[in-house]
Design a protein around this motif. Structure first.
Motif: not given
Length: 440
Positions: A379-389
């Protein structure tokens, strides 16, 4: 941390990691901090050195502005890989555990970084060199997509409930430590004669990674798996499906908040290196020193902000950071354009060393606390990594393009303010988590 602080950290009641001994928690926190610092060194050394020399070494056929855009496009490739890395490592992190992911990502990042230092340049290998650079940058981003979440989860899942914010912020502070190490390396080679810098000097910071990675692997082999993960029971067969289906709201909150956080840092630190040196004629060592000092301040501020969030809440501090970031952008580039060394150093420290940590130092505990253990990594990875991109990953490229089209920094300011407003709206739907137990 002092011995007394560690004793206090170990001895007081925990709401997570009950099965963890005091020495185990200490090893996890230290190993997570050291390993994360190494990973961020590896990832950021590219961002600090590429604007100085990669336009000449790997994109010599372009004019200066186009070459700068090409360099930042390659920089962005690392961010494009992070969602994929987050999904893959998030799946295995939720299914098999956090420790195995930490070891895998560190080795992958180290090998990619060392390989960049061994690459032939365009003059020696032509387009093959450029393609290889892009591929290795992709591998760096893929590894960081798992690392940046795994170390944080190990910290908060083994920390006392009243210290989750502090523990996560210690890991977050490892980011500035890595950037400081990378800044020292970039500062050292920037003072080399131009011929030495272009021939061999730029390779040294990448090759140093071999020693750092060996240290990190040794530390991580000695830690135990998170007790909270072990006690959570059977995880979802496909955590990503459950995360998107049942927890889409916190994913969106993390997504928009992360866009605001990462884009602010990359606009005020990484993009500023190229903008100040190429467009304004500021000396290379002036801006690299400013970034270095900012991260020195940030690594001290981060744990203090994390501890503060344990007392007054995560949401309030993160929102304060977003608001101050938006306001500061109206003056930031004007101060940089003054070309005054003291003013440039001061404004970069304020932005990257004080305002940015209000967001970055808080999110380490805030984001994971929004999700249950069985799908927390994913859950954290989906939101965080797409947000980072869509935040930091493309921010330098967008800023360079906006300046090329308008000849003004006002468009860059407007771009960030729009991102900040979106984050404020998203955070309006978030709840406070600092006084709550971790979700099971």
């Amino acid at each position: 941390m002092t011995t007394n602080a560690l004793d206090d950290y170990d001895d007081r009641a925990a709401t997570g990691g009950v099965g963890q001994t005091a020495s185990s928690r200490r090893r996890i926190l230290i190993a997570g901090t050291i390993g994360t610092a190494i990973e961020w060194y590896d990832f950021f050394i590219y961002g600090l050195i590429a604007p100085l020399v990669f336009d000449q070494l790997f994109f010599p056929k372009f004019d200066q502005l186009t070459a700068s855009i090409a360099v930042f496009a390659t920089f962005a490739v690392g961010f494009l890989a992070r969602p994929l890395g987050g999904l893959v490592f998030g799946h295995f992190g939720d299914r098999l555990g956090r420790k195995s992911v930490l070891l895998c990502t560190l080795l992958m990042m180290g090998l990619a970084t060392m390989s960049i230092g061994l690459l032939p340049t365009y003059a020696n290998a032509g387009v093959v060199a450029t393609v290889a650079l892009v591929a290795l940058r992709f591998l760096q981003g893929f590894a960081l997509g798992g690392e940046s979440t795994a170390a944080i989860l190990m910290a908060i899942e083994t920390a006392p409930g009243h210290r989750r914010g502090f523990s996560a912020a210690v890991i977050q502070a490892a980011g500035p430590v890595g950037v400081v190490l990378a800044s020292f390396a970039a500062l050292a080679i920037s003072r080399l004669p131009e011929a030495d810098l272009l021939s061999w000097g730029w390779r040294v910071p990448f090759l140093i990674s071999a020693v750092l990675v060996a240290l990190g692997v040794y530390m991580r082999l000695r830690i135990e798996e998170s007790a909270t993960f072990r006690e959570a029971g059977e995880s979802e067969t496909v955590p990503a499906v459950e995360a998107i289906r049942g927890h889409w709201r916190p994913i969106l909150i993390v997504f928009f908040a992360e866009i605001a956080q990462t884009s602010y840092f990359y606009l005020t630190a990484i993009f500023t290196i190229s903008f100040a040196t190429r467009q304004l004629g500021v000396q290379k060592d002036v801006i690299t020193q400013a970034v270095l000092f900012a991260n020195l301040v940030g690594l001290v501020a981060m744990p203090l902000i994390g501890a503060w969030s344990d007392r007054i809440g995560r949401k309030r501090l993160f929102l304060a950071g977003v608001v101050l970031a938006a306001i500061s952008m109206f003056a930031f580039y004007g101060v940089v354009a003054s070309r005054d060394t003291l003013l440039i150093t001061g404004v970069v420290i304020l932005a990257a060393g004080i305002i940015h940590p209000l967001m970055f130092g808080t999110e380490g505990s805030y984001f994971p606390e929004l999700f249950p253990t069985r799908i927390r990594f994913t859950g954290v990875s989906i939101g965080k990594q797409f947000g980072t991109v869509l935040g930091g990953g493309i921010a330098p490229l967008v800023a360079t393009s906006l300046f090329a089209q308008t000849g003004s920094t006002y468009a860059i300011t407007g771009y960030y303010v729009a991102l900040a407003c979106a984050a404020m709206i998203a955070l309006g739907f978030a709840h406070e988590t600092s006084k709550s137990r971790l979700l099971g």
